[in-house]
Design a protein around this motif. Sequence first.
Motif, mmCIF file in Angstrom:
data_model
loop_
_atom_site.group_PDB
_atom_site.id
_atom_site.type_symbol
_atom_site.label_atom_id
_atom_site.label_comp_id
_atom_site.label_asym_id
_atom_site.label_seq_id
_atom_site.Cartn_x
_atom_site.Cartn_y
_atom_site.Cartn_z
ATOM 1 N N PRO A 1 6.541 -10.927 8.899
ATOM 2 C CA PRO A 1 5.620 -11.242 9.992
ATOM 3 C C PRO A 1 5.913 -10.472 11.284
ATOM 4 N N ASP B 1 6.329 3.297 -2.521
ATOM 5 C CA ASP B 1 7.392 2.643 -3.277
ATOM 6 C C ASP B 1 6.880 1.422 -4.040
ATOM 7 N N TYR C 1 4.248 -16.062 2.316
ATOM 8 C CA TYR C 1 3.069 -16.896 2.560
ATOM 9 C C TYR C 1 1.826 -16.336 1.876
ATOM 10 N N ALA D 1 11.901 2.863 1.484
ATOM 11 C CA ALA D 1 11.180 1.623 1.172
ATOM 12 C C ALA D 1 10.646 0.990 2.447
ATOM 13 N N TYR D 2 9.468 0.391 2.333
ATOM 14 C CA TYR D 2 8.859 -0.360 3.427
ATOM 15 C C TYR D 2 9.058 -1.850 3.145
ATOM 16 N N LEU D 3 9.650 -2.581 4.079
ATOM 17 C CA LEU D 3 9.871 -4.011 3.881
ATOM 18 C C LEU D 3 9.158 -4.793 4.975
ATOM 19 N N PRO D 4 7.935 -5.259 4.697
ATOM 20 C CA PRO D 4 7.176 -5.934 5.746
ATOM 21 C C PRO D 4 7.554 -7.400 5.890
ATOM 22 N N MET E 1 18.890 1.105 7.666
ATOM 23 C CA MET E 1 17.698 0.353 8.021
ATOM 24 C C MET E 1 17.165 0.842 9.364
ATOM 25 N N GLU F 1 2.196 -2.487 8.043
ATOM 26 C CA GLU F 1 2.774 -1.625 7.011
ATOM 27 C C GLU F 1 1.859 -0.437 6.702
ATOM 28 N N SER F 2 0.560 -0.713 6.577
ATOM 29 C CA SER F 2 -0.337 0.376 6.169
ATOM 30 C C SER F 2 -0.535 1.380 7.300
ATOM 31 N N LYS F 3 -0.588 0.890 8.530
ATOM 32 C CA LYS F 3 -0.714 1.794 9.682
ATOM 33 C C LYS F 3 0.527 2.674 9.801
ATOM 34 N N ASN G 1 -4.924 3.618 3.554
ATOM 35 C CA ASN G 1 -4.065 2.659 2.859
ATOM 36 C C ASN G 1 -4.767 1.326 2.651
ATOM 37 N N PRO H 1 0.797 -1.214 0.000
ATOM 38 C CA PRO H 1 0.000 0.000 0.000
ATOM 39 C C PRO H 1 0.838 1.276 0.000
ATOM 40 N N THR H 2 2.168 1.153 -0.009
ATOM 41 C CA THR H 2 2.976 2.369 0.167
ATOM 42 C C THR H 2 3.488 2.901 -1.162
ATOM 43 N N ALA I 1 2.621 3.483 7.432
ATOM 44 C CA ALA I 1 2.651 4.437 6.321
ATOM 45 C C ALA I 1 1.708 5.608 6.584
ATOM 46 N N ARG J 1 13.763 1.251 4.939
ATOM 47 C CA ARG J 1 15.115 1.450 4.406
ATOM 48 C C ARG J 1 15.222 2.829 3.772
ATOM 49 N N ASN K 1 -8.034 2.001 7.383
ATOM 50 C CA ASN K 1 -7.490 3.328 7.106
ATOM 51 C C ASN K 1 -7.396 3.540 5.593
#
Lengths: 411, 411
Positions: free
Chosen positions: B214, A74, A154, B209-212, B180, B188-190, A113, A71-72, B192, B220, A111
């Motif tokens: 678990p 990038d 996953y 960059a967002y790297l999600p 990092m 991730e969405s929250k 996103n 959702p971001t 962002a 980054r 939200n």
Amino acid sequence: MILDIISIGDELLIGQTLNTNAQWIAKEMDAIGFRIREQITISDSKEHIVSTLDNSLLKADVVLITGGLGPTNDDLTLPVLNEYFCGELIVNQDVYKDIEQLVTRRGFEMNENNKRQALVSSKCKAIRNKKGTAPGLWFEKGNKVVVAMPGVPYEMKGMIETITPWIKEKYTFPEIVHQMVLTKGLSESKLAEILTEWEANLPTVIKLAYLPSPGRVKLRLTSVGQNRAEVQKLIDKEVESLTKIIPDNIYSVGNKNIEKIVGELLRQNKQTMATAESCTGGNIAHLITSISGSSDYFKGAIVSYANEVKINELAVNPTDIDNYGAVSQQVVEQMAKGVLTKLNVDYAVATSGIAGPTGGTEEKPVGTVWIAVANKNEVIAKKYLFGSDRQVNIERATVAGLSMLYDLLRG
Amino acid sequence: MILDIISIGDELLIGQTLNTNAQWIAKEMDAIGFRIREQITISDSKEHIVSTLDNSLLKADVVLITGGLGPTNDDLTLPVLNEYFCGELIVNQDVYKDIEQLVTRRGFEMNENNKRQALVSSKCKAIRNKKGTAPGLWFEKGNKVVVAMPGVPYEMKGMIETITPWIKEKYTFPEIVHQMVLTKGLSESKLAEILTEWEANLPTVIKLAYLPSPGRVKLRLTSVGQNRAEVQKLIDKEVESLTKIIPDNIYSVGNKNIEKIVGELLRQNKQTMATAESCTGGNIAHLITSISGSSDYFKGAIVSYANEVKINELAVNPTDIDNYGAVSQQVVEQMAKGVLTKLNVDYAVATSGIAGPTGGTEEKPVGTVWIAVANKNEVIAKKYLFGSDRQVNIERATVAGLSMLYDLLRG
């Protein structure tokens, strides 16, 4: 049917994340019968996504893409593919409900996103995501298919499950058979020398590959045909002649890892095992327990990193540690016997070594590992000298320990 | 300076082997200052090697190739590159001596395949192989460089060590800084959403960059410039404002894994730890001991896969196992306290769960994991519900256990 796999993400490209997705997808699609032409990893850049897709669509029937669906800002895969296929971004109500359900179950509120994640291209079929918020995208162009999935492993795997029947419905596949033959005790070049004649006489429809790794070489025979049984029969015949040439060096026909083979032998014999690990730090236990059902034969492990744990938990004689050092035949044999008694099992493996990169001496350089295996009647110890890389040493000691256990189990 | 990485090998392409080489090379070359454009995996086929190289050389300054340099007939990289650069195959005497030495040390005699490995192209500089028989190949064409290395990871790594100075001598590089920031507790969405304004105000030279993954999201920040200190300063300033926005969600600035961070905290405090593992099967111990120097704070582990091991080695009350089951708060808390006392350590982590794919019940489905952490004063237990994949469950339980330990260590 030809397949390309495109992985999108700077974290993959610069090596921050290991690309396990491409391997996993390749394995699944190879099993269906695809010929995999290329795996390509590229950055989150519009131009690069478009040029790579252009190039793949020239040669491949199906292109599977992972990454860049988050959702971001990038994440570019959705807008770029939407434009590529001349679509519009529209809210998919089913996807919206999926996301709402997931977000609510996790105890959050929707939200902006989250809402944005319900957007898909008007030109694609949405692939529902059972394990996350980003939907997958299934585009068709003539007889070609382009699929985009999230990069989270996953989530991607869940979608592969969904689309596999769609792919099988759309295309027909030849049967591909890969037969692995696992050998030990011969180097790649020695093995090739011994097999020269056998290899030269292989039918041309069978392709042979040598896959070397520390201490062992895998042989892979591959063939393709319309009838699976016939292809398999052809390969079986060649494996049979191979077995006659190197009967003592083949430890498995099939692609079973040593931890699986050892586990099956123990289960057949209704016997149990345990490990006593120093330098492998629990990795043998980890490998054994990565097999589902291992609780039938694996009782447990004592990871004795500190000497006091070797002494207190495994009954290692402290005088022997003083006299011979923790990395010695005396100590590793006592560790094996100690865990055999303590956890009351039929078989035990023990390791003690210097994984590195520090801690080596002139007498015992980094990479020195003593490994022992034991049952009620005997204990066998062996000294190895691996290399300087910590992770490789841990891995090689793990495989060597399991191989020694295999030999003891086989008598 | 632009780099492409080409991996050759059907075993990679069809997913039988995980491609760790491309990641490793990417990381090393990114650190030097290369912009990595593409990673491509292709089959052992002459046409495909040639077309891929043609394409890469249009855009990249340097192309690093691994695989296909072995002594057997399925290895094509040497003859194909030799022809590509219009050379002849000649015996390299230095390489011949290297091979002879290696083969003799291993207790073998030189065979035809070994001798064949001493052949290199007349148009390349040979890269000596310290860890195996196949030499690497360094070709130059104008200002471009093409390097071929073996696919065996530790042989390739030895060669990268050799050629890194050669590359640095030939080219000049800008400074690339990746910073990092590891966060936990926000999706991730929250995340962002919270960072919208901060992100919008980032200088354009900084890429985010967002790297999600678990339970956690990595951020980054990347920037490039001529002066490393200045680039770092620019990034540090933004990280500082970020820290003010989400102070409780950042657990590390830098790219240290949780096992490394936990280890450093223990070392600082001069404290020790141990694990008591059921469903993770030794994987927490394995991760902790993958860090060099972990013997300073890690004493050992008891992997209690069987209930009798939980009872005998960790003093778990058998009645509690009967009443509540092995996967329960009662049992996991006793496991943590048991190993704390038994191995006489300051901190302990314990896990008990159903990794799957079988063994689940309606009340405790596959993926149910109880984790406890303890020190002398307290024990904290938490129940998790992960997914259906055995390996993923083991991995998530491992990371969750280490995160709980981190929180306890930080108070």
